[in-house]
Design a protein around this motif. Sequence first.
Motif, PDB file in Angstrom:
ATOM      1  N   TRP A  40     -18.385 -11.082  33.398  1.00 59.01           N
ATOM      2  CA  TRP A  40     -19.167 -11.534  32.245  1.00 59.01           C
ATOM      3  C   TRP A  40     -19.159 -10.509  31.130  1.00 59.01           C
ATOM      4  N   LEU A  41     -18.976  -9.242  31.465  1.00 59.45           N
ATOM      5  CA  LEU A  41     -18.744  -8.258  30.403  1.00 59.45           C
ATOM      6  C   LEU A  41     -17.462  -8.596  29.650  1.00 59.45           C
ATOM      7  N   THR A  42     -16.409  -8.922  30.398  1.00 53.02           N
ATOM      8  CA  THR A  42     -15.130  -9.259  29.763  1.00 53.02           C
ATOM      9  C   THR A  42     -15.293 -10.441  28.813  1.00 53.02           C
ATOM     10  N   PHE A  43     -15.912 -11.519  29.296  1.00 49.70           N
ATOM     11  CA  PHE A  43     -16.052 -12.723  28.464  1.00 49.70           C
ATOM     12  C   PHE A  43     -16.999 -12.493  27.287  1.00 49.70           C
ATOM     13  N   ALA A  44     -18.087 -11.708  27.505  1.00 49.45           N
ATOM     14  CA  ALA A  44     -19.021 -11.461  26.403  1.00 49.45           C
ATOM     15  C   ALA A  44     -18.361 -10.620  25.310  1.00 49.45           C
ATOM     16  N   TYR A  45     -17.628  -9.582  25.713  1.00 47.27           N
ATOM     17  CA  TYR A  45     -16.893  -8.792  24.720  1.00 47.27           C
ATOM     18  C   TYR A  45     -15.841  -9.655  24.025  1.00 47.27           C
ATOM     19  N   TYR A  46     -15.188 -10.511  24.775  1.00 51.30           N
ATOM     20  CA  TYR A  46     -14.192 -11.432  24.204  1.00 51.30           C
ATOM     21  C   TYR A  46     -14.849 -12.318  23.151  1.00 51.30           C
ATOM     22  N   LYS A  77     -24.501 -14.291  33.314  1.00 48.76           N
ATOM     23  CA  LYS A  77     -23.670 -15.486  33.129  1.00 48.76           C
ATOM     24  C   LYS A  77     -24.413 -16.538  32.322  1.00 48.76           C
ATOM     25  N   CYS A  78     -25.717 -16.697  32.602  1.00 51.20           N
ATOM     26  CA  CYS A  78     -26.523 -17.666  31.861  1.00 51.20           C
ATOM     27  C   CYS A  78     -26.572 -17.304  30.377  1.00 51.20           C
ATOM     28  N   TYR A  79     -26.789 -16.016  30.080  1.00 50.02           N
ATOM     29  CA  TYR A  79     -26.808 -15.584  28.683  1.00 50.02           C
ATOM     30  C   TYR A  79     -25.452 -15.842  28.026  1.00 50.02           C
ATOM     31  N   TYR A  80     -24.381 -15.601  28.757  1.00 50.34           N
ATOM     32  CA  TYR A  80     -23.051 -15.850  28.193  1.00 50.34           C
ATOM     33  C   TYR A  80     -22.881 -17.329  27.852  1.00 50.34           C
ATOM     34  N   PHE A  81     -23.245 -18.210  28.776  1.00 48.56           N
ATOM     35  CA  PHE A  81     -23.104 -19.645  28.522  1.00 48.56           C
ATOM     36  C   PHE A  81     -23.966 -20.093  27.337  1.00 48.56           C
ATOM     37  N   ALA A  82     -25.084 -19.401  27.111  1.00 52.72           N
ATOM     38  CA  ALA A  82     -25.938 -19.729  25.967  1.00 52.72           C
ATOM     39  C   ALA A  82     -25.419 -19.122  24.671  1.00 52.72           C
ATOM     40  N   GLY A  83     -24.324 -18.359  24.759  1.00 54.88           N
ATOM     41  CA  GLY A  83     -23.768 -17.722  23.571  1.00 54.88           C
ATOM     42  C   GLY A  83     -24.525 -16.488  23.134  1.00 54.88           C
ATOM     43  N   LYS A  84     -25.381 -15.953  24.009  1.00 56.25           N
ATOM     44  CA  LYS A  84     -26.164 -14.755  23.700  1.00 56.25           C
ATOM     45  C   LYS A  84     -25.426 -13.547  24.289  1.00 56.25           C
ATOM     46  N   TYR A  85     -24.422 -13.099  23.550  1.00 49.16           N
ATOM     47  CA  TYR A  85     -23.508 -12.110  24.100  1.00 49.16           C
ATOM     48  C   TYR A  85     -24.158 -10.748  24.319  1.00 49.16           C
ATOM     49  N   GLU A  86     -25.007 -10.312  23.387  1.00 47.56           N
ATOM     50  CA  GLU A  86     -25.639  -9.001  23.546  1.00 47.56           C
ATOM     51  C   GLU A  86     -26.530  -8.964  24.789  1.00 47.56           C
ATOM     52  N   GLN A  87     -27.297 -10.056  24.992  1.00 48.92           N
ATOM     53  CA  GLN A  87     -28.138 -10.112  26.197  1.00 48.92           C
ATOM     54  C   GLN A  87     -27.283 -10.151  27.459  1.00 48.92           C
ATOM     55  N   ALA A 126     -26.079  -6.589  28.091  1.00 52.19           N
ATOM     56  CA  ALA A 126     -27.160  -5.735  28.589  1.00 52.19           C
ATOM     57  C   ALA A 126     -27.480  -6.048  30.047  1.00 52.19           C
ATOM     58  N   GLN A 127     -27.518  -7.341  30.375  1.00 52.58           N
ATOM     59  CA  GLN A 127     -27.844  -7.728  31.750  1.00 52.58           C
ATOM     60  C   GLN A 127     -26.723  -7.327  32.712  1.00 52.58           C
ATOM     61  N   ALA A 128     -25.478  -7.499  32.289  1.00 51.03           N
ATOM     62  CA  ALA A 128     -24.360  -7.101  33.146  1.00 51.03           C
ATOM     63  C   ALA A 128     -24.378  -5.596  33.390  1.00 51.03           C
ATOM     64  N   ARG A 129     -24.664  -4.823  32.346  1.00 52.59           N
ATOM     65  CA  ARG A 129     -24.731  -3.366  32.506  1.00 52.59           C
ATOM     66  C   ARG A 129     -25.869  -2.980  33.449  1.00 52.59           C
ATOM     67  N   HIS A 130     -26.992  -3.659  33.307  1.00 61.12           N
ATOM     68  CA  HIS A 130     -28.125  -3.382  34.203  1.00 61.12           C
ATOM     69  C   HIS A 130     -27.742  -3.657  35.654  1.00 61.12           C
ATOM     70  N   THR A 131     -27.013  -4.736  35.895  1.00 55.06           N
ATOM     71  CA  THR A 131     -26.572  -5.062  37.252  1.00 55.06           C
ATOM     72  C   THR A 131     -25.644  -3.982  37.786  1.00 55.06           C
ATOM     73  N   LEU A 132     -24.774  -3.473  36.933  1.00 51.28           N
ATOM     74  CA  LEU A 132     -23.835  -2.440  37.359  1.00 51.28           C
ATOM     75  C   LEU A 132     -24.523  -1.113  37.641  1.00 51.28           C
ATOM     76  N   GLU A 133     -25.712  -0.910  37.082  1.00 45.26           N
ATOM     77  CA  GLU A 133     -26.490   0.278  37.439  1.00 45.26           C
ATOM     78  C   GLU A 133     -26.906   0.217  38.901  1.00 45.26           C
ATOM     79  N   LEU A 134     -27.126  -1.004  39.414  1.00 43.63           N
ATOM     80  CA  LEU A 134     -27.481  -1.166  40.821  1.00 43.63           C
ATOM     81  C   LEU A 134     -26.271  -0.947  41.718  1.00 43.63           C
ATOM     82  N   ASP A 135     -25.097  -1.398  41.267  1.00 40.42           N
ATOM     83  CA  ASP A 135     -23.864  -1.223  42.038  1.00 40.42           C
ATOM     84  C   ASP A 135     -22.678  -1.322  41.085  1.00 40.42           C
ATOM     85  N   PRO A 136     -22.104  -0.197  40.691  1.00 43.24           N
ATOM     86  CA  PRO A 136     -20.999  -0.222  39.712  1.00 43.24           C
ATOM     87  C   PRO A 136     -19.739  -0.894  40.232  1.00 43.24           C
TER      88      PRO A 136
END
Length: 647
Positions: free
Chosen positions: A521-527, A490-500, A503-513
């Motif tokens: 935040w994947l939705t908003f970053a892709y948006y 979420k912090c990366y999204y607010f900073a406008g760093k969509y790729e980060q 990546a961070q959202a995907r990493h979190t989903l590896e822990l619990d999909p």
Amino acid sequence: MSKPEKQLYEFGPYVLDPAERQLREGYVPVALEPKTFDVLLALVERHGELVGKEELMRRVWPDTFVEEMNLARHISALRKVLDQEVAGPSYIQTVPKHGYRFTASVRVSDCTLQEIVFDQTTTSVLYEEEIVLPEARSASPVLPSKPKVMFGRLTAGKIALGVLALTLCVGFIGLWLARKPNQESGRPPIRSIAVLPFKPLDAASSEPHLEIGVADTLITRLSNLGELTVRPTSAIRNYAERDVDALIAGRELRVDSVLEGSLQRRDDRLRVTVRLLRVSDGQSLWAYQCDTACTDIFQTQDTVSLRVAEALRSHLSAAEQQTLTKRGTNDVEAYQIYLKGLYFFNRRNAEGYGKAIEYYQQAIARDPGYALAYNGLAVAQRWLLEASGDRTGDLTGYKATLQKAAALDPTLPEVHATLGLLAQNDDWDWAAAEREYQEAIRLNPNFARAHHWYGEYLFLMGRHEAGLRELRRAQEIDPLSLIIHSDIAKCYYFAGKYEQAIAQARHTLELDPNFIEPHYWLTFAYYGQGRWDEALTAARKVQALDQRLYATAQIGTVLAAQGKRNEAFRLLAELQQAGRERQVATEFFAWIHQALGEKEQALHWLDQAYQAHEVSMLGLRSPLWESLRTHPRFQALYQRMHFPEPL
């Protein structure tokens, strides 16, 4: 011929000095617990001979009845320290059903202690002996000259507090061992620890509120000491229901050491067993077992804490010692009730919050000065409003309760963190929020929740780098926390760093999909990148996880940005219909209208969110509102929020 002033017994690499009550390995002293030393001396003086168990117990515990198990524990402790460098047989031979024999060759020397110099700073404690309460009460607890076993009928509440008192002492010793440099060559010092929920030896008599409550109390106290990272209760709570080996849990939690314990009731007694293990090799660093049968358990806690603190005087400040022995209440029943409230609160649902409120109120009725109970009550009241979706609930009640907690004990970091969240989300008092978060962190540098909430506050204010630093610190303390991982995205999204952010959202989903937050935040970053198909896939995952209104708003926003206006309007109508039956966040309407290019309508809904004092107003710096930022109405709305940073 007169007996020499001092006799030393030499065996293997060791020297035993009875006069100074010291054991040395070469020039390095090994500090044995007093009774362990007495057992060793009795065996060494009769080296080569069988020494009966009863004879040993009469010598070591004269005029006091103890169980044979106590002797066995001291023998085990001696073997751990004496045999660790020996490839051959143990120094101490067990003769089944009879006793023990010291088998090593012993040389008696007349050397005096003054002839040998050794370092006093490298000592360690093997384990703490049986807890004993002085017979006479005094203003300052004193240590008994001889251990006495006291018996009496205990209530369930007193037994519960016995667990707390004993495990607090356990935590104190475990902390000391963790803070000490490791004496083994090449072993790094222990810098992190996880305190696992205590386990019942008899599943039929399990009391979950005690088992997790004891661990929570230890965690709270140990985490106030800055040199040791302690995993928070949120990180270890799921181990209460999982039958996982302690070392496996330690590796999962990424700590250097793990403290595990068990509880067993027997009539009016409670047996507490604790072990501190090094995760890297499974070595037991320290072990403790005690049967509690004392009627004044708080006095027992004070006595043992002072004994340990005296040994640690050069390592712990007076303030740290006070923190480790601090009581939330002196009322046994109030504490027992508080633990039940904590147990139900940790279920994290509306029903659990409701039950927690009942128990916290009962605890306060028992002890009106119980600050932790007031804090628990305030948080449960606030969280119940969130869980029930009641955006119009009365906030004055829980605010007054929280202020009461702060007045009773201004040193509780939990209270200051909650005050910060209240100032941020409810009062929009940014200066007060930052001040309270910083105070919570000052009081407890290892408080993951305070670093987490402060980090979110900072990036909402536009201070993205500082916010990320706080979130990373929270992640260091609680590396498996899904919400911390997600809020970094979420912090990366607010900073406008969509790729980060992706990546961070995907990493979190590896822990619990199935954890829903990263999908937001994947939705908003892709948006933000214009990757509409991927944004829709992420939003539909939110929908599948049963967050229908949120998903409807996100899907409508993506469809609107794609130019599919009819579908977007259909979803707006669904949100309007839902709003007739329950509370719907007005920001959802603003999302879709801004994506449709209808700025005035989007600003109308944002103004409605402002009038309703919705927490969504804290997100005005989100990239989602990029198309509105230069609009005079948006700038005026931002100024009305009085954010500390310019837009």
